[in-house]
Design an enzyme around this catalytic site. Structure first.
Site, PDB file in Angstrom:
ATOM      1  N   GLU A 184      11.575  -7.728 -15.030  1.00  0.00           N
ATOM      2  CA  GLU A 184      10.928  -7.161 -13.856  1.00  0.00           C
ATOM      3  C   GLU A 184      11.761  -5.971 -13.353  1.00  0.00           C
ATOM      4  O   GLU A 184      12.986  -6.011 -13.341  1.00  0.00           O
ATOM      5  CB  GLU A 184      10.857  -8.240 -12.765  1.00  0.00           C
ATOM      6  N   LYS A 236       1.535  -9.117 -10.763  1.00  0.00           N
ATOM      7  CA  LYS A 236       2.020 -10.318 -10.076  1.00  0.00           C
ATOM      8  C   LYS A 236       0.991 -10.790  -9.052  1.00  0.00           C
ATOM      9  O   LYS A 236       0.540 -10.021  -8.193  1.00  0.00           O
ATOM     10  CB  LYS A 236       3.344 -10.008  -9.382  1.00  0.00           C
ATOM     11  N   CYS A 271       9.027 -13.499 -11.756  1.00  0.00           N
ATOM     12  CA  CYS A 271      10.018 -13.910 -10.768  1.00  0.00           C
ATOM     13  C   CYS A 271       9.661 -15.223 -10.066  1.00  0.00           C
ATOM     14  O   CYS A 271       9.500 -16.247 -10.707  1.00  0.00           O
ATOM     15  CB  CYS A 271      10.250 -12.780  -9.762  1.00  0.00           C
TER      16      CYS A 271
END
Length: 553
Positions: free
Chosen positions: A306, A367, A418
């Protein structure tokens, strides 16, 4: 309901407690001042409050980076003991005394953002356990209370994982047990079943201690209840060892994970524009040179983390060209992490982009679950007036609408970005959509050397077992890792180093029972716990009504 006169709680064994009304200085005629009554109540509550606080700290030690998982069972048992014989109001306070120190220690890594965030978020998260502790007092009025109490632990996590703003799942009992005998249970019912088993072992342990203490005080040799509860606690602990963890593969793919590193840890890890991108480009060019020299085998795909591109490659041509240079040099598709402008001028998207050496950028994943107050500001117009610091987040992250399943080279892989690894539904949906292995792209540079990267890696270990998938964690500054489908860490990087991991990972098509049943175990256990409280409340109300009628006769 109060304990019978001949009953002594195990919590009282820690230090004799008296009811506040009987404390010294409070006369029967009510002559003491309100301040004196409050002081008397505080003195009476202090021993149990101290035990609750120590137990909360013990629970924090069960989580990485310490990882003493048996303390999760002990902490649950200790909380159950201090709640013995308490009123709902007293239990609520003891729940806070337990939960606040726990979260304060667990979430200390938030100090990297701002110290104030640590106590604030800890207090918010503790509120859920305050309510749980109050409900436990109700559930304990029923036979079989260890079972109902364990169900309430699941109910508490169910709500906390979803509310508010999509929830915050950190601190789940399951995440302290990613390498314990309980872990295989994740393949049957996911993280909620692991939490239930840990909580049930702990409450049964508390029941055994209570039964033993009561038998000792009554000078009775009735050891059967205590022995039975202890045996059941051990049986629940060992039950996970009976669950098969499937690791058979129908294929393999060779991956290289590039950890480019950052210039400095903390909030300002980005440094100058292009620095982080250049780090990952240089590491990839070195990998390409090593492949050409025959030092390492050529991978099928390369994985970047990321934010590996600190500039939007579709807005800044120099970033686009640098990525293309690295991808062409290594000669295989690269999964690139980048912040991409859009879909309007007020938003940005956190994406994983498949970059092909011939055709360039292609499939991408956005995301789905941006972090509130980290990646977007709820009620921005109102809150930024009160907390100007929130203006440091100039644009909100726009949430994606689909799963991260993408074809990267020869394999269908699922991308999770994440903190999304902490959310059951996001990972499960990705696997059920066809992911044969999982990639967790993450940027933990803000929280380096604080314990947060270890906590997040532990979640990947549980997810591997839960879904029967290999998981590759790609981090900008660490910890990057290769996790096998049985949860074993096969390789991991050091923090704040430039490093490349290379491994063959298995590809699997079979889904676990946990994937098939989805949220059913979680909701079922939570509903059972709440129904037990409703039944206990109704029975207590009926008993009070009967007593009132008897007095009136």
């Amino acid at each position: 309901m109060r304990p019978r006169p001949d009953t002594v709680s195990a919590a009282t064994a820690v230090e004799p407690l008296t009811e506040p009304s009987a404390a010294p200085g409070v006369g029967a005629e009510g002559k003491a001042s309100r301040r004196e009554r409050f002081a008397a109540a505080a003195r009476a509550a202090a021993p149990r409050s101290a035990v609750a606080a120590v137990s909360g700290c013990a629970l924090a030690l069960a989580f990485p980076p310490y990882g003493v998982w048996p303390l999760s069972v002990v902490a649950v048992a200790a909380l159950a003991l201090v709640l013995e014989g308490r009123t709902v109001r007293q239990a609520a306070w003891l729940g806070f005394a337990f939960a606040f120190p726990f979260f304060l220690w667990l979430l200390v890594w938030l100090r990297s953002v701002i110290w104030l965030a640590v106590p604030l978020l800890s207090a918010v998260e503790a509120a859920y356990l305050v309510l749980m502790a109050a409900l436990i007092v109700l559930a304990r009025r029923l036979p079989g209370w260890p079972l109902w109490t364990a169900c309430l632990w699941v109910a508490q996590e169910l709500v906390r994982d979803r509310l508010p703003f999509g929830g915050f799942p950190w601190g789940r009992l399951a995440f302290a047990n990613t390498a314990s005998p309980y872990t295989p249970l994740a393949a049957l019912g996911g993280a909620p079943l692991v939490t239930f088993a840990v909580a049930l072992s702990g409450t049964l342990l508390a029941a055994a201690a209570l039964a033993g203490y009561r038998a000792y005080k009554a000078r009775r040799a009735a050891v059967l209840p205590g022995v039975t509860a202890l045996a059941l606690s051990v049986a629940v602990l060992l039950s996970g060892l009976l669950v098969p963890v499937h690791t058979n593969a129908v294929g393999h793919v060779r991956v290289a994970v590039v950890q480019g590193n950052v210039q400095q840890p903390g909030m300002h890890f980005l440094g100058r524009p292009m620095q982080i991108l250049n780090n990952h480009v240089q590491a990839t060019l070195k990998l390409a040179a090593d492949i050409e020299a025959g030092k390492v085998p050529k991978p099928d795909i390369v994985l970047w983390p990321e934010n590996s591109s600190d500039l939007d490659p579709f807005t800044y041509p120099e970033a686009y060209d640098k990525i293309t240079e690295a991808v062409k040099a290594v000669g295989v598709p690269v999964l690139v992490g980048a912040l991409v402008d859009g879909p309007d001028e007020d938003h940005v998207q956190n994406e994983g982009i498949v970059w092909d050496p011939v055709t360039g950028p292609g499939a991408h994943y956005t995301k789905q679950h941006p972090v509130p107050f980290g990646e977007y500001v709820p009620f921005r117009k109102a809150l930024t007036k009160v907390v100007p610091m929130l203006n440091q987040i100039p644009r909100d992250f726009y949430p994606g609408k689909g799963t991260g399943v993408m074809r990267i080279g020869p394999a269908e892989l699922g991308d999770v970005i994440c903190f999304e690894v902490a959310y059951d539904g996001i990972v499960r949906d990705t696997v059920k959509a066809g992911a044969r292995a999982l990639v967790v792209q993450t940027n933990n540079a803000t929280y380096g050397r604080t314990g947060q990267p270890e906590q997040q890696l532990a979640m990947s270990r549980l997810r591997a077992v839960e879904h029967g998938r290999a998981i590759v964690t790609a981090a900008t500054s660490g910890i990057s890792a290769i996790v096998a489908p049985d949860g074993k860490i096969e390789q991991q990087s050091a923090e704040f180093t430039q490093q490349v991991l290379s491994a063959d990972i298995p590809l699997r098509d079979e889904i676990t029972l946990a994937d098939r049943v989805g949220t059913f175990p979680e909701w079922s256990l939570a509903i059972v716990g709440l129904l037990s409280c409703a039944v206990a409340f109704a029975l207590g109300r009926r008993d009070r009504t009967r007593m009132g009628m008897a007095k009136g006769q």
